[in-house]
Design an enzyme around this catalytic site. Sequence first.
Site, PDB file in Angstrom:
ATOM      1  CB  THR A  62      -1.029   0.052   1.253  1.00 23.04           C
ATOM      2  OG1 THR A  62      -1.631  -1.046   1.238  1.00 23.04           O
ATOM      3  CG2 THR A  62      -2.070   1.422   1.258  1.00 23.04           C
ATOM      4  CE  LYS A  75      -5.038  -0.826   1.990  1.00 21.77           C
ATOM      5  NZ  LYS A  75      -5.752  -2.066   2.741  1.00 21.77           N
ATOM      6  CE  LYS A 126       1.554   2.364   4.091  1.00 20.39           C
ATOM      7  NZ  LYS A 126       1.823   1.002   3.764  1.00 20.39           N
TER       8      LYS A 126
HETATM    9  P1  NAD Z   1       5.882  -5.890   7.293  1.00 24.56           P
HETATM   10  O1  NAD Z   1       6.792  -4.606   8.016  1.00 24.56           O
HETATM   11  O2  NAD Z   1       5.670  -7.031   8.234  1.00 24.56           O
HETATM   12  O3  NAD Z   1       6.860  -6.613   6.115  1.00 24.56           O
HETATM   13  C1  NAD Z   1       7.597  -5.726   5.232  1.00 24.56           C
HETATM   14  C2  NAD Z   1       8.734  -6.666   4.836  1.00 24.56           C
HETATM   15  O4  NAD Z   1       9.452  -5.564   3.828  1.00 24.56           O
HETATM   16  C3  NAD Z   1       9.521  -6.583   6.030  1.00 24.56           C
HETATM   17  O5  NAD Z   1       9.852  -7.959   6.348  1.00 24.56           O
HETATM   18  C4  NAD Z   1      10.868  -5.945   5.833  1.00 24.56           C
HETATM   19  O6  NAD Z   1      12.067  -6.482   6.165  1.00 24.56           O
HETATM   20  C5  NAD Z   1      10.826  -5.913   4.403  1.00 24.56           C
HETATM   21  N1  NAD Z   1      11.523  -4.990   3.337  1.00 24.56           N
HETATM   22  C6  NAD Z   1      11.579  -3.539   3.858  1.00 24.56           C
HETATM   23  N2  NAD Z   1      12.291  -2.824   2.979  1.00 24.56           N
HETATM   24  C7  NAD Z   1      12.795  -3.970   1.857  1.00 24.56           C
HETATM   25  C8  NAD Z   1      13.919  -3.823   0.922  1.00 24.56           C
HETATM   26  N3  NAD Z   1      14.255  -2.569   0.701  1.00 24.56           N
HETATM   27  N4  NAD Z   1      13.987  -5.036   0.511  1.00 24.56           N
HETATM   28  C9  NAD Z   1      13.514  -6.226   0.760  1.00 24.56           C
HETATM   29  N5  NAD Z   1      12.667  -6.116   1.735  1.00 24.56           N
HETATM   30  C10 NAD Z   1      12.312  -5.232   2.216  1.00 24.56           C
HETATM   31  O7  NAD Z   1       4.558  -5.068   6.742  1.00 24.56           O
HETATM   32  P2  NAD Z   1       3.211  -5.939   6.522  1.00 24.56           P
HETATM   33  O8  NAD Z   1       2.450  -5.810   7.276  1.00 24.56           O
HETATM   34  O9  NAD Z   1       3.643  -7.200   5.761  1.00 24.56           O
HETATM   35  O10 NAD Z   1       2.781  -4.869   5.308  1.00 24.56           O
HETATM   36  C11 NAD Z   1       3.400  -4.807   3.944  1.00 24.56           C
HETATM   37  C12 NAD Z   1       2.452  -3.932   3.063  1.00 24.56           C
HETATM   38  O11 NAD Z   1       1.130  -4.444   3.229  1.00 24.56           O
HETATM   39  C13 NAD Z   1       2.287  -2.515   3.502  1.00 24.56           C
HETATM   40  O12 NAD Z   1       2.527  -1.633   2.528  1.00 24.56           O
HETATM   41  C14 NAD Z   1       0.974  -2.213   4.386  1.00 24.56           C
HETATM   42  O13 NAD Z   1       0.381  -1.109   4.452  1.00 24.56           O
HETATM   43  C15 NAD Z   1       0.117  -3.389   3.568  1.00 24.56           C
HETATM   44  N6  NAD Z   1      -0.811  -4.005   4.214  1.00 24.56           N
HETATM   45  C16 NAD Z   1      -0.941  -4.560   5.493  1.00 24.56           C
HETATM   46  C17 NAD Z   1      -1.748  -4.943   6.055  1.00 24.56           C
HETATM   47  C18 NAD Z   1      -1.683  -5.598   7.544  1.00 24.56           C
HETATM   48  O14 NAD Z   1      -2.615  -6.175   8.370  1.00 24.56           O
HETATM   49  N7  NAD Z   1      -0.503  -6.098   7.967  1.00 24.56           N
HETATM   50  C19 NAD Z   1      -3.106  -5.147   5.451  1.00 24.56           C
HETATM   51  C20 NAD Z   1      -3.005  -4.427   4.043  1.00 24.56           C
HETATM   52  C21 NAD Z   1      -2.353  -3.991   3.687  1.00 24.56           C
END
Ligand code: NAD
Length: 295
Positions: A96, A171, A246
């Site tokens: 997102t 979204k 966010k």
């Molecule tokens: P998270 O922090 O658990 O996962 C993100 C991952 O990306 C981490 O493991 C981090 O180490 C990795 N990362 C960061 N920079 C990186 C890079 N340069 N190279 C490789 N890996 C890298 O976050 P999440 O909860 O999985 O969310 C991910 C996305 O999904 C976000 O944009 C969030 O807004 C969206 N989202 C999350 C949810 C939720 O409920 N968690 C729901 C809908 C959407």
Amino acid sequence: MAKIGFIGVGNMGGPMARNLIKAGHEVVAFDLSEAALAAVEAAGGTRVAKAVDAAKGVGTVVTMLPQGKHVRAVYLGDQGILGVAEPDTLFIDCSTIDVATAREVVAEAVKQGHAMVDAPVSGGVGGAEAATLTFMVGGETAAFERARPYLERMGKKIVHAGGAGNGQVAKICNNMILGISMIGVSEAFVLAEKLGLDAQTFFDISSAASGQCWAMTSYCPVPGPVPASPANRGYQPGFSADNMLKDLRLSQEAAATAASATPLGEAAARLYEQYVGKDGAGTDFSGIVRMIRGE
Ligand code: NAD
């Protein structure tokens, strides 16, 4: 079955990658987190040492990263994955992020001879694990059709929202409604309570009347009326207040670029900022009811 690069295997990306593996695909994963990579490896995936290695020799790359700046860093520039991928690779960004970055990265991918969609999700970690996510997809129809079979392995509802960036538009506009309505529901429950109307009775009336909405009937911010709502487990997320903040900030950034007035979206962003700064960080977004009650 396909060989798929997966970059960003955190809370959401991890289970999504596992669902692709379960479907028989070969997944090559990269993440900055050792623990996240170990979990994908345990599920049958392969890890690589650099983001670019997850994009070489694969037909499709999925990314699930925190913010626009991470997506930009992974895709663009000298160290970017667009430059090393085989011609006509399909890129699916499920993060997102802001609409402007999403559109810029898709345009760059297309310019370099690839296909790309933005495909943010709703449904949270539970939906990622159960492969029941909703995907809101922006991009050319041909790219959407190429992405669909993979998205169907990770989600239940796959919607083509139009051109590049429109997945992000859907979204953040949806979540702006959710943030505003959660605050509205919280204000109403607190007011009812202070005027002597108990939560269950008010819920029974309003959930069957015109005040009914998802924030009330699925995520009711007070304990009792909806047993599965986070209010019944000390506001453990669920959907965190930080993520709501966010998304509201993204909606406000986008509203400014489109010169679109969103006074309630603006107020909601301000209130969630206050709540996260107070003691709401890490709690479910419905916990804002505590701040509204003056706790
Ligand atoms: P998270 O922090 O658990 O996962 C993100 C991952 O990306 C981490 O493991 C981090 O180490 C990795 N990362 C960061 N920079 C990186 C890079 N340069 N190279 C490789 N890996 C890298 O976050 P999440 O909860 O999985 O969310 C991910 C996305 O999904 C976000 O944009 C969030 O807004 C969206 N989202 C999350 C949810 C939720 O409920 N968690 C729901 C809908 C959407």
